[in-house]
Motif scaffolding. Structure first.
Motif, PDB file in Angstrom:
ATOM      1  N   THR A  49       9.635  36.122  11.267  1.00  0.00           N
ATOM      2  CA  THR A  49      11.054  36.407  10.839  1.00  0.00           C
ATOM      3  C   THR A  49      12.114  36.497  11.885  1.00  0.00           C
ATOM      4  OG1 THR A  49      10.124  37.682   8.636  1.00  0.00           O
ATOM      5  CG2 THR A  49      12.653  37.487   9.182  1.00  0.00           C
ATOM      6  N   TRP A  50      11.956  37.105  12.681  1.00  0.00           N
ATOM      7  CA  TRP A  50      13.077  37.108  13.834  1.00  0.00           C
ATOM      8  C   TRP A  50      12.814  36.005  14.621  1.00  0.00           C
ATOM      9  CZ3 TRP A  50      17.053  38.664  15.456  1.00  0.00           C
ATOM     10  CH2 TRP A  50      17.500  38.516  16.995  1.00  0.00           C
ATOM     11  N   MET A  71       5.559  43.629  14.584  1.00  0.00           N
ATOM     12  CA  MET A  71       6.858  44.045  14.190  1.00  0.00           C
ATOM     13  C   MET A  71       7.682  43.910  15.478  1.00  0.00           C
ATOM     14  SD  MET A  71       6.853  44.135  11.013  1.00  0.00           S
ATOM     15  CE  MET A  71       8.496  45.166  10.571  1.00  0.00           C
ATOM     16  N   THR A  72       8.757  43.382  15.201  1.00  0.00           N
ATOM     17  CA  THR A  72      10.023  43.040  16.493  1.00  0.00           C
ATOM     18  C   THR A  72      11.249  44.112  16.425  1.00  0.00           C
ATOM     19  OG1 THR A  72       9.164  40.944  17.135  1.00  0.00           O
ATOM     20  CG2 THR A  72      11.371  41.513  17.630  1.00  0.00           C
ATOM     21  N   ARG A  73      11.533  44.842  17.015  1.00  0.00           N
ATOM     22  CA  ARG A  73      12.646  45.926  17.180  1.00  0.00           C
ATOM     23  C   ARG A  73      14.145  44.976  17.478  1.00  0.00           C
ATOM     24  NH1 ARG A  73      12.088  52.076  17.512  1.00  0.00           N
ATOM     25  NH2 ARG A  73      11.146  51.330  15.810  1.00  0.00           N
ATOM     26  N   ILE A  74      14.800  45.038  16.722  1.00  0.00           N
ATOM     27  CA  ILE A  74      16.196  44.367  17.039  1.00  0.00           C
ATOM     28  C   ILE A  74      17.203  45.549  16.887  1.00  0.00           C
ATOM     29  CG2 ILE A  74      18.032  42.697  16.005  1.00  0.00           C
ATOM     30  CD1 ILE A  74      15.027  41.956  16.674  1.00  0.00           C
ATOM     31  N   ARG A  75      18.114  45.499  17.936  1.00  0.00           N
ATOM     32  CA  ARG A  75      19.354  46.154  18.262  1.00  0.00           C
ATOM     33  C   ARG A  75      20.398  45.400  17.556  1.00  0.00           C
ATOM     34  NH1 ARG A  75      21.981  48.889  23.893  1.00  0.00           N
ATOM     35  NH2 ARG A  75      24.022  48.804  22.881  1.00  0.00           N
ATOM     36  N   ALA A 104      12.815  33.014  13.545  1.00  0.00           N
ATOM     37  CA  ALA A 104      13.398  32.043  12.495  1.00  0.00           C
ATOM     38  C   ALA A 104      14.820  32.316  12.413  1.00  0.00           C
ATOM     39  CB  ALA A 104      12.834  32.286  11.328  1.00  0.00           C
ATOM     40  N   VAL A 105      15.508  33.642  12.471  1.00  0.00           N
ATOM     41  CA  VAL A 105      16.735  33.829  12.374  1.00  0.00           C
ATOM     42  C   VAL A 105      17.588  34.326  13.714  1.00  0.00           C
ATOM     43  CG1 VAL A 105      16.468  34.693  10.126  1.00  0.00           C
ATOM     44  CG2 VAL A 105      16.467  36.547  11.781  1.00  0.00           C
ATOM     45  N   ARG A 106      16.716  34.243  14.925  1.00  0.00           N
ATOM     46  CA  ARG A 106      17.260  34.778  16.213  1.00  0.00           C
ATOM     47  C   ARG A 106      18.451  33.982  16.393  1.00  0.00           C
ATOM     48  NH1 ARG A 106      14.364  36.111  20.756  1.00  0.00           N
ATOM     49  NH2 ARG A 106      12.431  35.255  19.733  1.00  0.00           N
ATOM     50  N   GLU A 107      18.853  32.803  16.122  1.00  0.00           N
ATOM     51  CA  GLU A 107      19.868  32.151  16.580  1.00  0.00           C
ATOM     52  C   GLU A 107      20.909  32.032  15.659  1.00  0.00           C
ATOM     53  OE1 GLU A 107      20.316  31.051  19.725  1.00  0.00           O
ATOM     54  OE2 GLU A 107      18.227  31.556  20.189  1.00  0.00           O
ATOM     55  N   THR A 108      20.712  32.635  14.352  1.00  0.00           N
ATOM     56  CA  THR A 108      21.829  32.489  13.261  1.00  0.00           C
ATOM     57  C   THR A 108      22.107  33.807  12.738  1.00  0.00           C
ATOM     58  OG1 THR A 108      20.125  31.906  11.817  1.00  0.00           O
ATOM     59  CG2 THR A 108      21.018  30.219  13.059  1.00  0.00           C
ATOM     60  N   LEU A 109      21.408  34.825  12.903  1.00  0.00           N
ATOM     61  CA  LEU A 109      21.574  36.092  12.080  1.00  0.00           C
ATOM     62  C   LEU A 109      22.948  36.547  12.265  1.00  0.00           C
ATOM     63  CD1 LEU A 109      20.298  38.151  10.299  1.00  0.00           C
ATOM     64  CD2 LEU A 109      19.781  39.473  12.203  1.00  0.00           C
ATOM     65  N   VAL A 110      23.728  36.580  13.315  1.00  0.00           N
ATOM     66  CA  VAL A 110      24.941  37.172  13.418  1.00  0.00           C
ATOM     67  C   VAL A 110      26.083  36.312  12.583  1.00  0.00           C
ATOM     68  CG1 VAL A 110      26.827  37.616  14.951  1.00  0.00           C
ATOM     69  CG2 VAL A 110      24.554  38.339  15.548  1.00  0.00           C
ATOM     70  N   ARG A 111      25.890  34.963  12.756  1.00  0.00           N
ATOM     71  CA  ARG A 111      26.629  34.032  12.123  1.00  0.00           C
ATOM     72  C   ARG A 111      26.604  34.189  10.550  1.00  0.00           C
ATOM     73  NH1 ARG A 111      25.817  29.330  10.170  1.00  0.00           N
ATOM     74  NH2 ARG A 111      24.043  28.888  11.257  1.00  0.00           N
ATOM     75  N   ARG A 112      25.398  34.406  10.038  1.00  0.00           N
ATOM     76  CA  ARG A 112      25.085  34.625   8.556  1.00  0.00           C
ATOM     77  C   ARG A 112      25.734  35.669   8.256  1.00  0.00           C
ATOM     78  NH1 ARG A 112      18.894  32.473   8.158  1.00  0.00           N
ATOM     79  NH2 ARG A 112      19.527  32.598   5.782  1.00  0.00           N
ATOM     80  N   LEU A 113      25.435  36.828   8.904  1.00  0.00           N
ATOM     81  CA  LEU A 113      25.894  38.021   8.213  1.00  0.00           C
ATOM     82  C   LEU A 113      27.445  38.015   8.497  1.00  0.00           C
ATOM     83  CD1 LEU A 113      23.594  40.526  10.464  1.00  0.00           C
ATOM     84  CD2 LEU A 113      24.018  40.561   7.807  1.00  0.00           C
ATOM     85  N   SER A 114      28.254  37.433   9.311  1.00  0.00           N
ATOM     86  CA  SER A 114      29.683  37.190   9.359  1.00  0.00           C
ATOM     87  C   SER A 114      30.165  36.672   8.040  1.00  0.00           C
ATOM     88  CB  SER A 114      30.000  36.634  10.586  1.00  0.00           C
ATOM     89  OG  SER A 114      29.885  35.213  10.428  1.00  0.00           O
TER      90      SER A 114
END
Length: 270
Positions: free
Chosen positions: A72-73, A1-5, A75-85
């Motif tokens: 999972t991280w 597992m990877t911890r994400i802030r 795969a979404v590292r570069e896009t997660l913030v934009r997709r959440l927005s």
């Protein structure tokens, strides 16, 4: 597992606080729903927040963490913030999402939380565009009196008079900063920083200080309440909308994260 802030901002007006509650709109509930939509239900686990803000309280510097499977991280590292927005409502933003050491704990690794409380004593009240984050106080406030009263609350004390007590929880806290300023637009802003706060503590402190700032209480009064062992009924709890969590501080050295978390978990004692 990877911890994400996760670094977050939100307008708390239409949220029933941070924590998930059945049939209520909360920050954690909305955030987890959209993480599940992007990542798959149950993929993000262990959502933990630095400060569980009450209903109506805002944040410009909230911090949380979640755990994700490493693939999972990636795969979404570069896009997660934009997709959440694109999915989150306009009153909730995730500004950054970044990998952090596994020892990082958004709650227990924190060195301090800093809040600001905004008040106007203008005779016409709050400006319409600031009505959601500024309390209108009906009496003129004296900046010197506010700061004189605030000085007596600095340091480590039992703040039982200013807290809603919880069973088996301490009300001993260390306030490292508490001061007021008057901005060029006339708004009074209190800044309060501590290692942690108990429930309703900041809003109670503001209530006690404002009643000294408008002259109804002596400037020594807020500090005299520190001798009490129960919630003081004569301290007003001001409305939540003037309050915002603006910063959470953490150790700069990653090796100190686990040590700080262990120390915070231990019960505070005299």
């Amino acid at each position: 597992m990877t911890r994400i802030r996760l670094d977050l901002s939100y307008d708390g007006t239409d949220f029933s606080g941070w924590a998930v509650q059945p049939e209520r709109r909360t920050v954690a509930g909305v955030l987890m729903a959209e993480l599940d939509r992007i990542l798959g239900a149950g993929t993000a686990t262990g959502l933990t927040v630095a400060g569980r803000t009450d209903a109506g309280v805002h944040a410009t510097g909230q911090v949380a963490h979640v755990d994700l499977p490493g693939d999972t991280w990636s795969a979404v590292r570069e896009t997660l913030v934009r997709r959440l927005s694109g999915l989150l409502p306009l009153d909730l933003r995730v500004r950054t999402a970044q990998e952090t050491p596994p020892e990082f704990d958004a709650r227990f690794s924190a060195l301090y939380r800093r809040y600001e409380y905004r008040v106007t004593d203008a005779p016409f009240g709050a400006e319409p565009l600031r009505r959601r984050d500024t309390l209108a106080w009906p009496r003129r406030l004296d900046l010197d009196r506010l700061n004189e009263a605030a000085e007596g609350l600095l340091g480590e004390h039992d703040f039982a008079a200013y807290c809603r007590r919880k069973e088996n929880a301490t009300t001993i806290r260390r306030i490292t900063r508490l001061d007021w300023r008057r901005d060029p637009d006339g708004i009074l802003v209190a800044t309060v920083q501590a290692d942690a706060f108990c429930q309703n503590m900041v809003r109670s402190l503001m209530g006690g200080l404002l009643t000294t700032g408008d002259g109804r209480r002596p400037t020594t009064w807020p500090a005299t309440l520190l001798t009490r062992t129960q919630r003081a009924d004569d301290v007003p709890v001001v409305p939540p909308h003037g309050l915002a969590l603006v910063e959470v501080g953490y150790p700069e050295d990653a090796s100190a994260l686990a040590e700080r978390a262990d120390a915070t978990r231990r019960m505070r004692t005299r």
